[in-house]
Scaffold this motif. Structure first.
Motif, short mmCIF file in Angstrom:
data_model
loop_
_atom_site.label_atom_id
_atom_site.label_comp_id
_atom_site.label_asym_id
_atom_site.label_seq_id
_atom_site.Cartn_x
_atom_site.Cartn_y
_atom_site.Cartn_z
N ILE A 55 63.33 23.12 55.54
CA ILE A 55 62.41 24.14 55.31
C ILE A 55 61.45 24.00 54.25
CG2 ILE A 55 62.10 26.57 54.50
CD1 ILE A 55 64.74 27.18 55.88
N ILE A 56 60.02 23.64 54.47
CA ILE A 56 59.16 23.57 53.82
C ILE A 56 58.11 24.58 53.39
CG2 ILE A 56 58.95 21.01 54.32
CD1 ILE A 56 56.47 21.41 55.94
N ASP A 57 58.21 25.68 54.13
CA ASP A 57 57.42 26.95 53.58
C ASP A 57 57.94 28.08 54.45
OD1 ASP A 57 55.14 28.22 52.92
OD2 ASP A 57 53.96 27.96 54.27
N VAL A 58 57.89 29.41 53.64
CA VAL A 58 58.20 30.56 54.22
C VAL A 58 57.37 31.66 54.18
CG1 VAL A 58 60.15 32.24 54.00
CG2 VAL A 58 60.80 29.90 53.41
N ARG A 59 56.96 32.31 55.40
CA ARG A 59 55.98 33.24 55.26
C ARG A 59 56.22 34.31 56.43
NH1 ARG A 59 50.58 29.74 54.64
NH2 ARG A 59 51.15 29.00 52.64
N ASP A 60 56.40 35.44 56.13
CA ASP A 60 56.36 36.77 57.10
C ASP A 60 57.61 36.34 58.25
OD1 ASP A 60 54.15 37.74 56.24
OD2 ASP A 60 52.70 36.61 57.24
N ASN A 61 58.81 35.96 57.41
CA ASN A 61 59.90 35.82 58.16
C ASN A 61 59.99 34.44 59.27
OD1 ASN A 61 62.71 36.51 58.67
ND2 ASN A 61 62.21 37.23 60.63
N LEU A 62 58.77 33.79 59.15
CA LEU A 62 58.41 32.46 59.83
C LEU A 62 59.03 31.26 58.82
CD1 LEU A 62 55.40 32.88 61.96
CD2 LEU A 62 57.86 32.58 62.65
N TYR A 63 59.66 30.48 59.40
CA TYR A 63 60.18 29.38 58.47
C TYR A 63 59.57 27.92 58.91
CZ TYR A 63 63.66 32.44 56.56
OH TYR A 63 64.17 33.72 56.13
N ARG A 64 58.94 27.30 58.12
CA ARG A 64 58.25 26.01 58.61
C ARG A 64 59.16 24.96 58.38
NH1 ARG A 64 52.53 24.74 56.29
NH2 ARG A 64 53.37 22.62 55.37
N ILE A 65 59.30 24.18 59.25
CA ILE A 65 60.49 23.12 59.19
C ILE A 65 59.82 21.51 59.57
CG2 ILE A 65 62.80 22.09 59.80
CD1 ILE A 65 63.32 25.23 60.74
N ARG A 66 59.96 20.66 58.36
CA ARG A 66 59.79 19.40 58.84
C ARG A 66 60.77 18.77 59.11
NH1 ARG A 66 55.71 17.55 55.23
NH2 ARG A 66 54.32 18.87 56.56
N TRP A 67 60.85 18.03 60.44
CA TRP A 67 62.16 17.27 61.06
C TRP A 67 61.91 16.07 60.50
CZ3 TRP A 67 65.44 20.81 62.72
CH2 TRP A 67 64.95 21.82 62.86
N CYS A 68 63.27 15.20 60.40
CA CYS A 68 63.32 13.83 59.83
C CYS A 68 62.76 12.81 60.46
CB CYS A 68 64.60 13.71 59.19
SG CYS A 68 65.14 15.01 58.10
N THR A 69 63.08 12.64 61.79
CA THR A 69 62.87 11.49 62.50
C THR A 69 61.35 11.20 63.02
OG1 THR A 69 63.51 12.61 64.64
CG2 THR A 69 65.14 11.20 63.43
#
Length: 66
Positions: free
Chosen positions: A23-37
């Motif tokens: 998880i790289i960012d959290v706003r308004d109950n939305l979680y921005r996720i950066r995936w590894c591959t």
């Protein structure tokens, strides 16, 4: 101010794509996720679609494939 369930830096496992992300960012109950591959470059997930793994110290999410 809404209290977020999860925080930046939490590890997430996507069960559909067998992919780890962070998880790289959290706003308004939305979680921005950066995936590894890089198969999934980045996504935004609703809090209701993320849950703690019952045994391991990580979160899981499962997308619905269309």
């Amino acid at each position: 101010l809404v209290k977020m369930k999860y925080k930046i830096g939490d590890l997430v496992w996507d069960r559909t794509f067998d992919e780890f992300g962070i998880i790289i960012d959290v706003r308004d109950n939305l979680y921005r996720i950066r995936w590894c591959t890089g198969i999934i470059p980045e996504s935004r997930e609703c809090g209701k679609d993320i849950s703690p793994h019952p045994v391991k110290d990580l979160l899981t999410t499962e997308r619905i494939l269309f």
